[in-house]
Design a protein around this motif. Structure first.
Motif, PDB file in Angstrom:
ATOM      1  N   GLY A 278      -3.907  -5.621  -2.800  1.00 28.41           N
ATOM      2  CA  GLY A 278      -5.204  -5.181  -2.303  1.00 28.41           C
ATOM      3  C   GLY A 278      -5.782  -6.214  -1.372  1.00 28.41           C
ATOM      4  O   GLY A 278      -5.160  -7.207  -1.035  1.00 28.41           O
TER       5      GLY A 278
ATOM      6  N   SER B  57      -7.938   3.830  -1.568  1.00 28.73           N
ATOM      7  CA  SER B  57      -8.924   2.750  -1.573  1.00 28.73           C
ATOM      8  C   SER B  57      -9.204   2.181  -0.196  1.00 28.73           C
ATOM      9  O   SER B  57     -10.157   1.424  -0.018  1.00 28.73           O
ATOM     10  CB  SER B  57      -8.438   1.623  -2.504  1.00 28.73           C
ATOM     11  OG  SER B  57      -7.149   1.174  -2.110  1.00 28.73           O
TER      12      SER B  57
ATOM     13  N   ARG C  83      -3.547   3.651  -0.982  1.00 29.01           N
ATOM     14  CA  ARG C  83      -3.979   3.030  -2.236  1.00 29.01           C
ATOM     15  C   ARG C  83      -3.155   1.777  -2.476  1.00 29.01           C
ATOM     16  O   ARG C  83      -1.982   1.697  -2.090  1.00 29.01           O
ATOM     17  CB  ARG C  83      -3.839   3.994  -3.416  1.00 29.01           C
ATOM     18  CG  ARG C  83      -2.403   4.346  -3.782  1.00 29.01           C
ATOM     19  CD  ARG C  83      -2.365   5.410  -4.868  1.00 29.01           C
ATOM     20  NE  ARG C  83      -0.992   5.733  -5.270  1.00 29.01           N
ATOM     21  CZ  ARG C  83      -0.410   5.275  -6.361  1.00 29.01           C
ATOM     22  NH1 ARG C  83      -1.072   4.462  -7.177  1.00 29.01           N
ATOM     23  NH2 ARG C  83       0.827   5.626  -6.670  1.00 29.01           N
TER      24      ARG C  83
ATOM     25  N   TRP D  69       0.848  -1.195   0.000  1.00 27.17           N
ATOM     26  CA  TRP D  69       0.000   0.000   0.000  1.00 27.17           C
ATOM     27  C   TRP D  69       0.880   1.240   0.000  1.00 27.17           C
ATOM     28  O   TRP D  69       1.958   1.245   0.588  1.00 27.17           O
ATOM     29  CB  TRP D  69      -0.895   0.051   1.239  1.00 27.17           C
ATOM     30  CG  TRP D  69      -1.804  -1.117   1.443  1.00 27.17           C
ATOM     31  CD1 TRP D  69      -1.547  -2.246   2.160  1.00 27.17           C
ATOM     32  CD2 TRP D  69      -3.139  -1.265   0.946  1.00 27.17           C
ATOM     33  NE1 TRP D  69      -2.625  -3.093   2.138  1.00 27.17           N
ATOM     34  CE2 TRP D  69      -3.629  -2.516   1.399  1.00 27.17           C
ATOM     35  CE3 TRP D  69      -3.977  -0.469   0.159  1.00 27.17           C
ATOM     36  CZ2 TRP D  69      -4.908  -2.966   1.106  1.00 27.17           C
ATOM     37  CZ3 TRP D  69      -5.250  -0.922  -0.132  1.00 27.17           C
ATOM     38  CH2 TRP D  69      -5.710  -2.161   0.332  1.00 27.17           C
TER      39      TRP D  69
END
Length: 767
Positions: free
Chosen positions: A262, A211, A257, A202
């Motif tokens: 993710g 996000s 982000r 990240w």
């Protein structure tokens, strides 16, 4: 049994309380131990320098979610100016290490220093790659990842990018991503350590979308404070960044982000991690049951559940010997450590120890004393294990043993090894060490008739390691002018008083000696040597050796010979918020009498002076900043001349002065960037005419902000950045007086006694 006990030593960053951290007390300790077991995630945070880590997010991840957090700093931040004093960059880098260590320990995190120099603003990517070396960056990042074995990697925002220096942030991001790929590749044999896959990467976003966000405003159930508030308290350790850390905490929202991996909707930073391999799921089940029992069950039930979980984990370690994957090893050893920590908190067990010394030399004895402590059980039998002594380099109580019977009160005499890397003074020897201190851990294994009341307690002693006698040059640059002095900091770590002579003498400086006597109990001693110059010293730089006693030189300093003329007919007033301001030292070298007004200003404090210098950020740093700003503005209108260095204006403090002199937001300019200085009038002309060479050889940055010429009464720019036309110096008329506003980064140039910067300062106070 011993082998299993030694799993408690493990990697430093996997300990529940953090390396060298005091264990949290009572219910807080128990809660943290439970959270550690429930998470077991490892988060590696990469920040460009101390103070750039997101403390609020770290607090939420570490204390709120139980993730183990290791923060790696690429540089020590020596080029970011201090909000406390006028330390040289190398001294400031050492100080930042101590501040970072204290801030992260307060949150239960750990620190790793990568040791790359902070060169300030480097304008090009290629230039920074040459200075740092891509190969060195790659190797150190891969070594870090394979050693830390993180599930998640966070890249923190680099606030220099907000000031126009995006090169460093971009290089760090790209090298981290490349290192993540290389660290996971078993075929990368040139890299140390076994391969390790980082599942998520990240990058923090400040002022733009992301996000996922870390819930740092959530209130800790036991501390009754939000993690942001807890982080604000920890940030107090950054005394040299007190303006910056406050502003960054207010600006950051913990938004990131995804660059790799993710986590899916709602997963957050660490959600679903670590991924538990099928082969150790039964151990995971036992661990989770133990955490649940400790959170809500009776003590006996919690202890039985913990004992059972430890047995399951130890069995998995023993049975899987030689077959466990790297992920399985990390999880099992981590669970073993965390279960033992939890058992100690349920039992209310802890121990106090007192060290005779925290700063040691090679082959030197120090003592660990364990006084009586109600938290340690009186019954049963105990042993203490010193793992570092297993190779016989450390001697305990005069023996080569490492395992001893233990009962309170107890004392152990420790003799350090003959070879230990020095880490003190930090500015001299610590810059290449990955940790602040040397670690000397111990484990106390306790047996009791009741098997539920046995435990293994792990603690760690943090030691500074120094030569027997150390020296730091506090003025590594001096001017060849009457009255200048070499200032050094000396310390004796040996048991005996050190007596000797500190001396210089060569073709540049006349022989001068000073007798010194250093007692261990005195701690560091600052002393100075008056320098007497020989006739007809040529202009330029001269390297001079310093000797202690009759041995070889212990170091060198640089004497600079140059001409600089200043108005010495009247004293100058200095208003600063810094201890040991470089401005004061530079004025002394120019033979300008300087009166520093450190106490709160009175209404008539400025009346005796015709020239006042307001040091960088003085208005924001001083408690009387608002009153000082009002007095300065009125004094200027009454006919005074003020030299105003760059300020981070606070509207409440600066008042009308901020309307008169409008500093733009912080913006860095490369130190080698050309400038256009007015050659007809202004501070670039008299009494010293500045030439092209006076702008060469600057360090860190050319300027740290710009000037917006919108004040009343007219303003004349006398220095601009050639590439952008930005105003870096201007004279502003106000009433009967003038303000010479300067955003040029003059302080670090004065610290290295740069001839051009000294001439510029002479012109500013004489103009």
């Amino acid at each position: 049994m011993l082998a299993l006990l030694l799993t408690l030593i493990g990697a430093v960053h996997l300990t529940a309380a953090g390396a060298g951290s005091p264990a949290p007390a009572g219910a807080v300790a128990r809660w943290q131990a439970i959270r550690d077991l429930e998470s077991s995630a490892v988060v590696l945070v990469v920040a460009a320098e101390p103070g750039e880590e997101d403390l609020a997010s770290i607090a939420a991840l570490r204390m709120g979610e139980g993730a183990h957090v290791l923060v790696a700093f690429v540089t020590d931040g020596g080029a970011t100016p201090s909000d406390a004093d006028g330390d040289l960059p190398m001294q400031l880098a050492g100080r930042r290490r101590h501040e970072a260590d204290a801030a992260l320990r307060a949150l239960g995190g750990d620190v790793h220093f990568m040791g790359f120099p902070d060169y300030g603003f480097v304008a090009s990517r290629g230039g920074l790659e040459r200075l740092w070396s891509r190969d060195s960056l790659m190797r150190r990042f891969v070594t870090l990842i394979r050693g830390a074995r993180p599930d998640v990697l966070l890249i923190e925002h680099d606030f220099r990018a907000d000031q126009g220096d995006a090169v460093r942030q971009g290089l760090i991001r790209d090298m981290v991503l490349a290192a993540v790929t290389a660290a996971a590749d078993p075929g990368a044999r040139a890299m140390p350590g076994p391969a390790w896959p980082v599942l998520r990467v990240w990058e923090e976003t400040v002022g733009s979308g992301g996000s996922v966000s870390v819930p740092s405003d959530r209130v800790d159930p036991l501390m009754k404070k939000s993690y942001r508030e807890i982080a604000r308290e920890a940030a107090g350790a950054y005394s040299s960044l007190r303006l910056s850390t406050a502003a960054r905490l207010a600006e950051r929202r913990g938004v990131y982000r995804a660059l790799r991996g993710g986590g899916g909707a709602g997963a957050g930073i660490t959600g679903g991690l670590p991924v538990i391999p099928a082969g150790i799921r039964s151990a995971e089940t036992a661990v989770r049951q133990a955490a649940k029992a400790a959170a809500g069950g009776p003590e006996a039930q919690a202890l039985r559940s913990i004992e059972g979980a430890i047995a399951v984990v130890e069995h998995a370690i023993a049975e899987g010997k030689g077959r466990l994957t790297n992920v399985e090893k990390r999880l099992l050893i981590g669970w073993k450590q965390e279960l033992e920590s939890l058992r100690c908190t349920v039992l209310g067990v802890d121990i106090r120890f007192v060290l005779s010394d925290t700063l040691v030399a090679q082959r030197q004895q120090f003592t660990i004393r364990f006084p009586r402590d109600r938290r340690f059980p009186a019954g049963g039998t105990s042993e203490i294990i010193f793992p570092a002594a297993m190779d016989s380099t450390w001697l305990i109580n005069g023996s080569e043993g490492f395992q001893f019977s233990f009962a309170l009160p107890d004392t152990f005499n420790i003799l350090t090894p003959g070879e230990m890397p020095w880490n003190r003074p930090t500015s001299t020897y610590g810059s290449q060490s990955t940790t602040l201190n040397a670690s000397f851990p111990f484990v106390i294994a306790h047996k009791d008739a009741d098997p539920l009341r046995r435990f293994a307690l792990r603690r760690e002693i943090a030691l500074g390691v120094s030569p027997n006698q150390s020296i730091e040059f506090l003025t590594p640059f001096v001017r060849v002018t009457p009255g200048d002095r070499l200032v050094v900091r000396l310390q004796n770590v040996s048991r005996d008083t050190y007596r000797g002579t500190m001396s210089v003498g060569d073709s540049i400086v006349r022989p001068t000696a000073l007798r010194i006597a250093l007692n261990r109990s005195e701690g560091p001693v600052v002393d100075s040597l008056a320098l007497s110059w020989r006739d007809s010293v040529s202009a330029g730089d001269h390297v001079i050796a310093l000797r202690i006693g009759k041995g070889p030189p212990v170091g060198t300093f640089i004497a600079r010979k140059f001409d600089a003329t200043a108005d010495t007919s009247r004293p100058v007033c200095l208003i600063t918020g810094l201890r040991h301001s470089p401005i004061a030292a530079a004025l002394r070298r120019l033979h300008v009498a300087c009166v520093s007004l450190d106490e709160p200003l009175g209404d008539s404090s400025l009346a005796p002076f015709r020239t006042v210098i307001v040091d960088r950020d003085a208005i924001a740093l001083r408690e009387d900043g608002a009153h000082a700003a009002a007095l300065i503005e009125a004094w200027v209108r009454g006919g005074g001349h003020c030299v105003l260095l760059a300020q981070r204006w606070n509207a409440k403090k600066a008042g009308p002065l901020a309307q008169l002199v409008r500093f733009g937001p912080g913006r860095l300019f490369p130190p080698e960037g050309p400038v256009d200085a007015d050659s007809a009038a202004g501070p670039a002309v008299a009494p010293n005419r500045l030439r092209e060479g006076d702008w060469e050889g600057w360090i860190i940055s050319r300027a740290r902000a710009t000037l917006n010429l919108a004040g009343e009464g007219g303003a004349v720019a006398w220095c601009r950045d050639r590439a952008t036309g930005a105003v870096l110096g201007a004279t502003i008329a106000a009433g009967g007086g003038t303000i010479a506003a300067v955003t040029l980064d003059i302080s670090p140039q004065l610290q290295i006694v740069h001839p051009g910067a000294c001439r510029l300062l002479a012109n500013l106070v004489s103009h």
